[in-house]
Design an enzyme around this catalytic site. Sequence first.
Site, PDB file in Angstrom:
ATOM      1  N   GLU A 103       0.831  -1.202   0.000  1.00  0.00           N
ATOM      2  CA  GLU A 103       0.000   0.000   0.000  1.00  0.00           C
ATOM      3  C   GLU A 103       0.867   1.255   0.000  1.00  0.00           C
ATOM      4  OE1 GLU A 103      -4.144  -0.919   2.180  1.00  0.00           O
ATOM      5  OE2 GLU A 103      -2.392  -1.329   3.446  1.00  0.00           O
ATOM      6  N   GLU A 150      -4.114  -9.374   3.217  1.00  0.00           N
ATOM      7  CA  GLU A 150      -4.919  -9.044   4.391  1.00  0.00           C
ATOM      8  C   GLU A 150      -6.111  -9.965   4.601  1.00  0.00           C
ATOM      9  OE1 GLU A 150      -2.665  -5.185   3.865  1.00  0.00           O
ATOM     10  OE2 GLU A 150      -3.270  -6.898   2.677  1.00  0.00           O
TER      11      GLU A 150
END
Length: 262
Positions: free
Chosen positions: A121, A141
Amino acid sequence: MNETHRHESGLVVETRGHVRVLTLDRPERRNALSTALQTDLIEELLACAEAPDVRAVVLTGTGPAFCAGFDLKEIRERDRRGERFRPPMSRPTRSLFEVVTETPVPTIAALQGAAVAGGFELALACDLRVAAPGIRLGLPEATIGMGANFGSVVLPKRIPVGIAMEMLLTGEYVTSEDAERWGLVNRLTDDVLPAALRLADRIAANAPISVRRMKETAVKGLELPLWQALRLDVGPNPYLSEDRREGIAAYLEKRPPNWSGR
């Protein structure tokens, strides 16, 4: 002039002329983003935005990984203490990825090793990415019950939606070769940091007012209808600047421009 200093969090800050290099230096934790490291990164990025002499930022890491994401050991310790876990956008501090995206200075992620979870990210938040061959990239995730809030929003805007959805929903990794093919990686090279620094130096050689204006217009105008984006008028205005006169004069006189930043 080159200057270097290190934060206790493991963030190393180096100034190389007009380029600021921010190095994640926690190789024993695969450069995991502890709370302290996130805080120092935000502070340094805000400082870069305020510094007229900083014209490009390079984000990189030491060791075999660029960044393994948020520090899961730190999170587990807080869970064991019974501390409340706040989602990324519900915290009293700003999101690191939001700050990277909004930094008016161009940012380059130099990925010498794997960039996963929050590390991926962080790379996604940057404007440009230079990567080594064969490294892993991805958002796992879903496999550990986290949310990838930033990645879920941004990844489908950066690569084909179907591929982004597969990455998000399966949590499986892709390679830097895949990412280059999709246009997510700008350079694929064994000499990652030198290549990123060359790119940063090339950006820094341009009129800083023009570069900041272009970044802010591109980032903020991306999701707007054309007629609105054309009238954004964000950032410093190069058309009314001294550097616009200097740039044209230097071009016609066949000499290097001397940018004043005004």
